[in-house]
Scaffold this motif. Structure first.
Motif, PDB file in Angstrom:
ATOM      1  N   UNK A  51      25.249   1.064  43.553  1.00  0.00           N
ATOM      2  CA  UNK A  51      23.847   0.656  43.461  1.00  0.00           C
ATOM      3  C   UNK A  51      23.427   0.126  42.116  1.00  0.00           C
ATOM      4  N   UNK A  52      24.386  -0.297  41.283  1.00  0.00           N
ATOM      5  CA  UNK A  52      24.055  -0.840  39.968  1.00  0.00           C
ATOM      6  C   UNK A  52      23.346  -2.186  40.131  1.00  0.00           C
ATOM      7  N   UNK A  53      22.085  -2.308  39.671  1.00  0.00           N
ATOM      8  CA  UNK A  53      21.311  -3.546  39.896  1.00  0.00           C
ATOM      9  C   UNK A  53      21.957  -4.794  39.300  1.00  0.00           C
ATOM     10  N   UNK A  54      22.571  -4.664  38.114  1.00  0.00           N
ATOM     11  CA  UNK A  54      23.215  -5.824  37.484  1.00  0.00           C
ATOM     12  C   UNK A  54      24.392  -6.303  38.319  1.00  0.00           C
ATOM     13  N   UNK A  55      25.181  -5.364  38.816  1.00  0.00           N
ATOM     14  CA  UNK A  55      26.325  -5.717  39.666  1.00  0.00           C
ATOM     15  C   UNK A  55      25.846  -6.326  40.979  1.00  0.00           C
ATOM     16  N   UNK A  56      24.771  -5.790  41.535  1.00  0.00           N
ATOM     17  CA  UNK A  56      24.215  -6.334  42.778  1.00  0.00           C
ATOM     18  C   UNK A  56      23.770  -7.774  42.568  1.00  0.00           C
ATOM     19  N   UNK A  57      23.101  -8.039  41.444  1.00  0.00           N
ATOM     20  CA  UNK A  57      22.641  -9.400  41.148  1.00  0.00           C
ATOM     21  C   UNK A  57      23.822 -10.351  41.019  1.00  0.00           C
ATOM     22  N   UNK A  58      24.887  -9.900  40.357  1.00  0.00           N
ATOM     23  CA  UNK A  58      26.073 -10.744  40.204  1.00  0.00           C
ATOM     24  C   UNK A  58      26.742 -11.004  41.553  1.00  0.00           C
ATOM     25  N   UNK A  59      26.798  -9.991  42.389  1.00  0.00           N
ATOM     26  CA  UNK A  59      27.417 -10.160  43.705  1.00  0.00           C
ATOM     27  C   UNK A  59      26.627 -11.142  44.563  1.00  0.00           C
ATOM     28  N   UNK A  60      25.299 -11.089  44.483  1.00  0.00           N
ATOM     29  CA  UNK A  60      24.475 -12.035  45.246  1.00  0.00           C
ATOM     30  C   UNK A  60      24.674 -13.450  44.712  1.00  0.00           C
ATOM     31  N   UNK A  61      24.819 -13.589  43.398  1.00  0.00           N
ATOM     32  CA  UNK A  61      25.094 -14.914  42.828  1.00  0.00           C
ATOM     33  C   UNK A  61      26.414 -15.446  43.364  1.00  0.00           C
ATOM     34  N   UNK A  62      27.372 -14.573  43.539  1.00  0.00           N
ATOM     35  CA  UNK A  62      28.670 -14.980  44.104  1.00  0.00           C
ATOM     36  C   UNK A  62      28.518 -15.504  45.531  1.00  0.00           C
ATOM     37  N   UNK A  69       8.836   2.399  48.140  1.00  0.00           N
ATOM     38  CA  UNK A  69       9.469   2.988  46.963  1.00  0.00           C
ATOM     39  C   UNK A  69       9.040   4.446  46.808  1.00  0.00           C
ATOM     40  N   UNK A  70       7.773   4.701  47.054  1.00  0.00           N
ATOM     41  CA  UNK A  70       7.270   6.072  46.973  1.00  0.00           C
ATOM     42  C   UNK A  70       7.860   6.946  48.079  1.00  0.00           C
ATOM     43  N   UNK A  71       8.118   6.331  49.237  1.00  0.00           N
ATOM     44  CA  UNK A  71       8.585   7.110  50.387  1.00  0.00           C
ATOM     45  C   UNK A  71      10.103   7.301  50.417  1.00  0.00           C
ATOM     46  N   UNK A  72      10.855   6.232  50.110  1.00  0.00           N
ATOM     47  CA  UNK A  72      12.289   6.245  50.361  1.00  0.00           C
ATOM     48  C   UNK A  72      13.149   6.094  49.115  1.00  0.00           C
ATOM     49  N   UNK A 124       5.972  -5.638  39.699  1.00  0.00           N
ATOM     50  CA  UNK A 124       7.031  -4.760  40.203  1.00  0.00           C
ATOM     51  C   UNK A 124       8.106  -4.512  39.151  1.00  0.00           C
ATOM     52  N   UNK A 125       8.025  -5.211  38.027  1.00  0.00           N
ATOM     53  CA  UNK A 125       9.006  -5.053  36.965  1.00  0.00           C
ATOM     54  C   UNK A 125       9.016  -3.610  36.466  1.00  0.00           C
ATOM     55  N   UNK A 126      10.233  -3.038  36.412  1.00  0.00           N
ATOM     56  CA  UNK A 126      10.370  -1.678  35.914  1.00  0.00           C
ATOM     57  C   UNK A 126      10.084  -0.599  36.932  1.00  0.00           C
ATOM     58  N   UNK A 127       9.839  -0.986  38.179  1.00  0.00           N
ATOM     59  CA  UNK A 127       9.530   0.006  39.215  1.00  0.00           C
ATOM     60  C   UNK A 127      10.770   0.480  39.958  1.00  0.00           C
ATOM     61  N   UNK A 128      11.921  -0.143  39.680  1.00  0.00           N
ATOM     62  CA  UNK A 128      13.135   0.217  40.399  1.00  0.00           C
ATOM     63  C   UNK A 128      13.296  -0.541  41.697  1.00  0.00           C
ATOM     64  N   UNK A 129      12.411  -1.499  41.951  1.00  0.00           N
ATOM     65  CA  UNK A 129      12.508  -2.332  43.162  1.00  0.00           C
ATOM     66  C   UNK A 129      13.300  -3.583  42.821  1.00  0.00           C
ATOM     67  N   UNK A 130      14.343  -3.846  43.583  1.00  0.00           N
ATOM     68  CA  UNK A 130      15.192  -5.013  43.329  1.00  0.00           C
ATOM     69  C   UNK A 130      14.565  -6.235  43.989  1.00  0.00           C
TER      70      UNK A 130
END
Length: 325
Positions: free
Chosen positions: A13-24, A71-74, A103-109
């Motif tokens: 669940x690393x956000x940076x890795x997720x962003x890179x994978x989506x770019x791929x 985000x608050x619920x899940x 939404x910046x800094x809220x943990x929402x991707x």
């Protein structure tokens, strides 16, 4: 970062890795295929929520508020905002990430993806991006469409729950019915409910739902809800309705059928892209240029020109030119 490390971090669940994978996966080709193959078995758990409606109905604002509520619920929530492409750069031009600055800094991707001219308005890589986010543990994943034309209908094929927005002041109170909205909506939202005509719009939708109701034992009647998303009013009720629809799908064994329909649509799209790519691989640029010239001079029609390419691609003898028939 090595491929194995990237995949491990995506699954963590690393956000940076997720962003890179989506770019791929956006780049397509072998790297996209390898990425999806490596993580596909870890997907299939997330609930995908499609949010669509005509431009100006307040989709992005509602998505903002829904994301914060979930985000608050899940916990882990992701947004894919599908934007129309710039005709010059191919990039997204609406800038949903700018509109979603709160939404910046809220943990929402958040990821904004361009349609790149893809038929129906949904980005060709959206399906793969959904796999990446699903495997990374995001749930739910909210997909906001451009809300234009066929894209409003196509989102229903890619989502487990489809939320359709209407807003008063758009002329015809039942324009949504004309566009087939009732056929795809699981939740209907009349946003900007503080405007004149909101009650009339909601009543028109309720009336048409009654006309088209399904009396089956497993029938789901889409609720018609009113929101003022800009003030956060009514958003909790929309989130509740999405949760209820998710439970309904599970209780009646309908989630599996929705998932199979989604995969069928994705498979057909992949086959179309792969077949076109392979057909063009066997046709040299010079060959395509020659065919264009022959069609432009009316020596050949476009169907016969396509047959010239496809005949070579699949090993068949190319059909005779129109002038040789």
């Amino acid at each position: 970062m090595s491929d194995r490390l990237l995949i491990d971090q995506v699954l963590a669940g690393n956000p940076t890795a997720v962003a890179r994978a989506i770019s791929r996966v956006e780049r397509g080709g072998t790297i996209a295929r390898d990425t999806i193959r490596a993580i596909f078995s870890h997907s299939g758990r997330a609930h995908i929520v499609g949010v669509t409606g005509a431009p100006g109905t307040g989709k992005s604002t509602l998505v903002n508020e829904l994301a914060k509520e979930f985000r608050r619920r899940r916990g882990q929530v992701a947004i894919i905002a599908v934007d129309p492409s710039s005709p010059f750069t191919g990039g997204a031009i609406l800038g949903d990430r700018l509109r979603m600055q709160d939404l910046t800094g809220t943990g929402i991707f958040i990821r904004s993806m361009a349609t790149r001219g893809y038929l129906g308005g949904l980005a060709a890589a959206v399906a793969d991006a959904l796999v990446v986010l699903d495997a990374a543990g995001f749930d739910p994943i909210i997909v906001e469409t451009v809300g234009a034309g066929q894209g409003e209908v196509d989102i229903a094929k890619n989502a487990h729950t489809t939320v359709v927005l209407e807003a008063p002041g758009f002329g015809d109170d039942i324009q949504a019915i004309k566009a087939g909205i009732l056929e795809i909506a699981d939740v209907l939202v009349v946003n900007k409910a503080d405007r004149e005509g909101a009650n009339r719009t909601a009543a028109a939708l309720e009336m048409n739902l009654s006309f088209n109701k399904d009396e089956g034992a497993q029938a789901w009647r889409p609720p018609v809800l009113k929101t003022i998303a800009l003030k956060g009013e009514g958003v909790t009720a929309v989130a509740d309705a999405i949760e209820k629809h998710r439970a309904f799908l599970g209780e009646h064994g309908l989630r599996e059928s929705k998932e199979r329909a989604r995969i069928e649509d994705e498979l057909v799209n992949v086959l179309q892209r792969e077949l076109v790519a392979r057909a063009l691989d066997v046709a040299t640029p010079q060959r395509i240029a020659d065919l264009i010239e022959r069609v432009a001079s009316r020596e050949l029609d476009v169907y016969s020109a396509a047959e010239q390419v496809l005949g070579k691609f699949d090993g068949r003898r190319p059909t005779k030119d129109a002038g040789q028939v």
